[in-house]
Design a protein around this motif. Structure first.
Motif, PDB file in Angstrom:
ATOM      1  N   ILE A  77     164.465 -28.526 -84.630  1.00 17.70           N
ATOM      2  CA  ILE A  77     163.028 -28.440 -84.345  1.00 17.70           C
ATOM      3  C   ILE A  77     162.539 -29.779 -83.780  1.00 17.70           C
ATOM      4  CG2 ILE A  77     160.730 -28.152 -85.376  1.00 17.70           C
ATOM      5  CD1 ILE A  77     162.347 -25.510 -85.017  1.00 17.70           C
ATOM      6  N   ALA A  78     162.980 -30.894 -84.366  1.00 15.94           N
ATOM      7  CA  ALA A  78     162.596 -32.217 -83.865  1.00 15.94           C
ATOM      8  C   ALA A  78     163.052 -32.393 -82.415  1.00 15.94           C
ATOM      9  CB  ALA A  78     163.192 -33.315 -84.748  1.00 15.94           C
ATOM     10  N   PHE A  79     164.278 -31.983 -82.121  1.00 16.37           N
ATOM     11  CA  PHE A  79     164.821 -32.086 -80.762  1.00 16.37           C
ATOM     12  C   PHE A  79     163.985 -31.274 -79.774  1.00 16.37           C
ATOM     13  CE2 PHE A  79     167.360 -30.027 -77.460  1.00 16.37           C
ATOM     14  CZ  PHE A  79     167.802 -31.133 -76.744  1.00 16.37           C
ATOM     15  N   ARG A  80     163.667 -30.032 -80.159  1.00 17.33           N
ATOM     16  CA  ARG A  80     162.900 -29.163 -79.263  1.00 17.33           C
ATOM     17  C   ARG A  80     161.497 -29.710 -79.002  1.00 17.33           C
ATOM     18  NH1 ARG A  80     164.810 -23.735 -78.600  1.00 17.33           N
ATOM     19  NH2 ARG A  80     166.845 -23.464 -79.562  1.00 17.33           N
ATOM     20  N   ILE A  81     160.840 -30.214 -80.042  1.00 16.98           N
ATOM     21  CA  ILE A  81     159.499 -30.795 -79.870  1.00 16.98           C
ATOM     22  C   ILE A  81     159.586 -32.008 -78.946  1.00 16.98           C
ATOM     23  CG2 ILE A  81     157.668 -32.071 -81.063  1.00 16.98           C
ATOM     24  CD1 ILE A  81     158.170 -30.140 -83.452  1.00 16.98           C
ATOM     25  N   ASN A  82     160.552 -32.884 -79.208  1.00 20.18           N
ATOM     26  CA  ASN A  82     160.716 -34.082 -78.381  1.00 20.18           C
ATOM     27  C   ASN A  82     160.987 -33.711 -76.924  1.00 20.18           C
ATOM     28  OD1 ASN A  82     160.968 -37.027 -78.149  1.00 20.18           O
ATOM     29  ND2 ASN A  82     163.084 -36.545 -77.627  1.00 20.18           N
ATOM     30  N   ARG A  83     161.862 -32.745 -76.721  1.00 17.31           N
ATOM     31  CA  ARG A  83     162.203 -32.321 -75.362  1.00 17.31           C
ATOM     32  C   ARG A  83     160.966 -31.822 -74.619  1.00 17.31           C
ATOM     33  NH1 ARG A  83     166.251 -27.570 -75.202  1.00 17.31           N
ATOM     34  NH2 ARG A  83     164.376 -26.484 -75.853  1.00 17.31           N
ATOM     35  N   ARG A  84     160.152 -31.027 -75.290  1.00 25.97           N
ATOM     36  CA  ARG A  84     158.944 -30.484 -74.658  1.00 25.97           C
ATOM     37  C   ARG A  84     157.912 -31.591 -74.397  1.00 25.97           C
ATOM     38  NH1 ARG A  84     158.059 -24.828 -75.960  1.00 25.97           N
ATOM     39  NH2 ARG A  84     155.978 -25.097 -75.089  1.00 25.97           N
ATOM     40  N   LEU A  85     157.767 -32.530 -75.326  1.00 22.01           N
ATOM     41  CA  LEU A  85     156.827 -33.635 -75.127  1.00 22.01           C
ATOM     42  C   LEU A  85     157.255 -34.500 -73.945  1.00 22.01           C
ATOM     43  CD1 LEU A  85     156.178 -34.643 -78.837  1.00 22.01           C
ATOM     44  CD2 LEU A  85     154.484 -33.682 -77.259  1.00 22.01           C
ATOM     45  N   VAL A  86     158.533 -34.849 -73.897  1.00 17.76           N
ATOM     46  CA  VAL A  86     159.060 -35.651 -72.794  1.00 17.76           C
ATOM     47  C   VAL A  86     158.891 -34.905 -71.478  1.00 17.76           C
ATOM     48  CG1 VAL A  86     161.182 -36.622 -71.802  1.00 17.76           C
ATOM     49  CG2 VAL A  86     160.646 -37.011 -74.209  1.00 17.76           C
ATOM     50  N   ALA A  97     156.644 -32.881 -70.713  1.00 17.86           N
ATOM     51  CA  ALA A  97     155.226 -32.864 -70.340  1.00 17.86           C
ATOM     52  C   ALA A  97     154.712 -34.272 -70.025  1.00 17.86           C
ATOM     53  CB  ALA A  97     154.400 -32.248 -71.474  1.00 17.86           C
ATOM     54  N   GLY A  98     155.627 -35.248 -70.038  1.00 21.76           N
ATOM     55  CA  GLY A  98     155.240 -36.617 -69.727  1.00 21.76           C
ATOM     56  C   GLY A  98     154.521 -37.335 -70.849  1.00 21.76           C
ATOM     57  N   ARG A  99     154.679 -36.852 -72.082  1.00 25.47           N
ATOM     58  CA  ARG A  99     154.021 -37.477 -73.241  1.00 25.47           C
ATOM     59  C   ARG A  99     155.038 -38.273 -74.034  1.00 25.47           C
ATOM     60  NH1 ARG A  99     150.433 -34.090 -76.775  1.00 25.47           N
ATOM     61  NH2 ARG A  99     149.889 -36.173 -77.432  1.00 25.47           N
ATOM     62  N   SER A 100     154.718 -39.521 -74.321  1.00 27.77           N
ATOM     63  CA  SER A 100     155.637 -40.331 -75.121  1.00 27.77           C
ATOM     64  C   SER A 100     155.097 -40.426 -76.547  1.00 27.77           C
ATOM     65  CB  SER A 100     155.830 -41.717 -74.500  1.00 27.77           C
ATOM     66  OG  SER A 100     154.631 -42.451 -74.551  1.00 27.77           O
ATOM     67  N   VAL A 101     155.390 -39.403 -77.321  1.00 28.49           N
ATOM     68  CA  VAL A 101     154.999 -39.342 -78.726  1.00 28.49           C
ATOM     69  C   VAL A 101     156.296 -39.390 -79.533  1.00 28.49           C
ATOM     70  CG1 VAL A 101     153.859 -37.978 -80.519  1.00 28.49           C
ATOM     71  CG2 VAL A 101     152.989 -37.915 -78.170  1.00 28.49           C
ATOM     72  N   PRO A 102     156.493 -40.453 -80.323  1.00 28.83           N
ATOM     73  CA  PRO A 102     157.740 -40.531 -81.085  1.00 28.83           C
ATOM     74  C   PRO A 102     157.857 -39.409 -82.115  1.00 28.83           C
ATOM     75  CG  PRO A 102     156.303 -42.405 -81.584  1.00 28.83           C
ATOM     76  CD  PRO A 102     155.622 -41.591 -80.534  1.00 28.83           C
ATOM     77  N   VAL A 103     159.068 -38.853 -82.212  1.00 31.05           N
ATOM     78  CA  VAL A 103     159.383 -37.839 -83.219  1.00 31.05           C
ATOM     79  C   VAL A 103     160.350 -38.485 -84.196  1.00 31.05           C
ATOM     80  CG1 VAL A 103     160.349 -35.544 -83.643  1.00 31.05           C
ATOM     81  CG2 VAL A 103     159.056 -35.982 -81.534  1.00 31.05           C
TER      82      VAL A 103
END
Length: 169
Positions: A97-106, A108-114
């Protein structure tokens, strides 16, 4: 296999809301912090839909909506380890789940640490807290994941505050 969680540190994104997740095989508990990152509160329970081989489903979409809605600066995912610090089979679910969230954020051009945070005994603590507040075990089932997410996130926030205190006494 020994699994090491992240710790709050020098790469802290500063003030802003955090979203905490307690990932299970059936449900994902969600908690959110205040803007000052001091207090975690329960938000909702998201039905788990996405399996290991699936494309992202509605659960991942909802988690990203929450992250956007609260303008989260950091995501904290509970890392389920046993008392000796070894990973359980649930670790794979949390990391996925962490990987999928990070992949989608990246994407979308968002740098939000997971981050992956130690969640040992959080469900035990959450269950005890619900029982102490008079909520029956049956009634508490729909809240236990949120309560565990609060425990995960609050532990992170407390460790972050202690770390900031050490860096800036």
């Amino acid at each position: 296999m020994l699994v090491t969680p992240d710790k709050p540190g020098a790469d802290d994104p500063g003030n802003g809301r955090r979203v905490g997740l307690d990932v299970g095989t059936v449900r994902i508990g969600v908690a959110v912090s205040d803007r000052d990152a001091k207090l975690a509160t329960p938000l909702e329970t998201v039905a788990r839909e996405t399996g290991f081989k699936d494309r992202d489903k509605a659960d991942i979409d909802r988690l990203l909506e929450i992250i956007d809605e609260y303008d989260a600066v950091e995501i904290v995912v509970g890392l389920p380890r046993n008392l000796k610090g070894h990973g359980s089979t649930s670790v794979k679910h949390a990391k996925e789940i962490a990987f999928r969230i990070n992949r989608r954020l990246v994407g979308a051009g968002r740098s939000v640490p997971v981050r992956m945070a130690d969640e040992r005994l959080t469900t035990v603590a959450a269950t005890a807290a619900l029982r102490a507040s008079g909520v029956s075990e049956k009634a508490g089932r729909k809240f236990i994941d949120q309560a565990a997410a609060v425990e995960i996130l609050q532990s992170w926030l407390d460790a972050r505050a202690a770390n900031n205190q050490e860096l800036h006494p």
